[in-house]
Design an enzyme around this catalytic site. Structure first.
Site, PDB file in Angstrom:
ATOM      1  N   ASN A 210       5.732  87.120  29.975  1.00  0.00           N
ATOM      2  CA  ASN A 210       5.592  87.938  31.180  1.00  0.00           C
ATOM      3  C   ASN A 210       6.429  87.414  32.348  1.00  0.00           C
ATOM      4  O   ASN A 210       5.913  87.181  33.446  1.00  0.00           O
ATOM      5  CB  ASN A 210       4.112  88.011  31.578  1.00  0.00           C
ATOM      6  CG  ASN A 210       3.679  89.419  31.937  1.00  0.00           C
ATOM      7  OD1 ASN A 210       4.480  90.241  32.381  1.00  0.00           O
ATOM      8  ND2 ASN A 210       2.401  89.692  31.759  1.00  0.00           N
ATOM      9  N   GLY A 298       2.288  97.794  32.672  1.00  0.00           N
ATOM     10  CA  GLY A 298       1.017  97.517  31.999  1.00  0.00           C
ATOM     11  C   GLY A 298       1.046  97.661  30.500  1.00  0.00           C
ATOM     12  O   GLY A 298       0.077  97.275  29.818  1.00  0.00           O
ATOM     13  N   ASP A 301       0.749  94.256  28.616  1.00  0.00           N
ATOM     14  CA  ASP A 301      -0.622  93.729  28.649  1.00  0.00           C
ATOM     15  C   ASP A 301      -1.498  94.473  27.648  1.00  0.00           C
ATOM     16  O   ASP A 301      -2.305  93.871  26.934  1.00  0.00           O
ATOM     17  CB  ASP A 301      -1.216  93.890  30.052  1.00  0.00           C
ATOM     18  CG  ASP A 301      -0.339  93.295  31.137  1.00  0.00           C
ATOM     19  OD1 ASP A 301       0.348  92.289  30.864  1.00  0.00           O
ATOM     20  OD2 ASP A 301      -0.344  93.841  32.255  1.00  0.00           O
TER      21      ASP A 301
END
Length: 359
Positions: A210, A298, A301
């Site tokens: 990330n 997102g 994730d």
């Protein structure tokens, strides 16, 4: 679909006549059936503790550049809380461990994460530091993000957090490369968590690289993130992300594995093409299904949460990768970070789909 844009100039994805691309190799197919492998290692079936900062996100509504926006909608944004919320959606016990300011944004974040079924008993309230804020600025070339998180409550988290019951009693701890970029204390927290060798730490650690360049004020990101990614038990990284951090010589997932031999499980996400999981000598590649993209934020994730949910449910590596793709699709279809999953019957049918139909 997950892990960012595909790399330019790749030659291992032959195009079909209709202009779409296929991925090689395909899923393993012993006997023509989906291979439900039985790997030798899995985390314990106890709660997953997701450790990291969540901020209040201010987003123009309707979508427009900040220069011309009249209204901002308040949402929440945090990689680790995203993972915890999607794990809860999949029925996996999940905890979010962090710190928030004693302010309206902090209370809103706490309530929203808790409402998703996530255990927030490990979230501290800091009366002296504020909740972090980000502001999205949509534009023709994509969305840029302005962060207001320096000195936030979560940036004060440190190695002492490892003594918190929410972390000590977890069966798996998940965190990302965002956390070590927040402050020296947060860097020390991640280093302390990953310092013991795999197999000697209290529980396995899952780490999503990330990489957020805007959060790193120096040129240490590549070395720090490589060290942490290689020390984790389970590591997630995008192929394009790995190339940006560690060089364009990484032509494919196998090259990334050579660079990161340490994780028991390494998952390399190749944009909208495929995801590949390495576990010991086993390699599994699952194509990404076609998905309409509303906003990509997102999705990484969500993929991590879906994969971990499959892993913890003993689904087998291929099915865990499929569940990662399906969960990422839920995030891709909404403007926020957290979208609704398909119903359980639909998910079960897709997980059981023959490889040739999935591909």
């Amino acid at each position: 679909m997950t892990g960012g844009a595909p790399a330019a100039g790749r030659t291992d994805r032959p195009e079909r006549g209709d202009g779409t691309r296929t991925v090689a190799p395909a899923e393993e197919r012993p006997g023509g059936r989906l291979h439900r492998d039985a790997p030798s290692w899995r985390p314990a079936h106890t709660p997953v503790a997701c450790v990291g900062e969540t901020m209040a996100a201010l987003v123009p509504d309707p979508v427009a550049p900040l220069d011309s926006a009249d209204l901002l909608r308040v949402r929440i944004a945090g990689a680790e809380s995203n993972v915890a919320m999607y794990l809860a959606d999949h029925g996996v016990p999940a905890r979010w461990v962090s710190a928030l300011g004693d302010d309206p944004f902090g209370r809103r974040i706490r309530d929203e994460v808790a409402a998703s079924g996530v255990d927030i008993s490990g979230v501290r309230t800091d009366p002296h530091r504020p909740t972090g804020i980000l502001v999205k600025n949509p534009g023709p070339g994509g969305t840029t993000v302005h962060y207001y998180r320096r000195g936030s409550a979560a940036s004060a988290l440190g190695p002492g957090l490892l003594d918190d019951e929410a972390v000590r009693t977890a069966g798996l701890v998940h965190l990302s490369g965002i956390t070590p970029a927040l402050s020296p204390d947060c860097l020390a927290l991640v280093a302390a968590l990953l310092r013991p060798a795999p197999g000697t730490r209290p529980c396995p650690v899952s780490f999503d690289v990330n990489h957020r360049p805007a959060l790193w004020s120096d040129d240490t990101a590549a070395a720090v993130l490589h060290d942490f990614a290689n020390r984790a038990d389970i590591t997630f990284v995008g192929l394009d992300e790995a190339q940006e951090l560690w060089g364009n010589g990484l032509a494919g997932p196998t090259d990334v594995r050579s660079l990161l031999p340490g994780p028991r499980i390494l998952v390399v996400k190749d944009g909208g093409y495929a995801a590949t999981a390495f576990e010991g000598t086993r390699v599994h590649t699952v194509p990404a299904p076609k998905t309409e993209i509303v906003e990509p934020v997102g999705a990484g994730d969500a993929f991590a949460a879906g994969f971990l949910a499959g892993l913890l449910r003993d689904e087998g590596m291929v099915r865990a990768l499929r569940l990662g793709h399906l969960t990422a699709g839920a995030a891709l279809g909404v403007t926020g970070d957290h979208g609704p999953l398909p119903d359980r019957g639909r998910i079960a049918a897709l997980l059981d789909m023959p490889p040739e139909m999935w591909a």
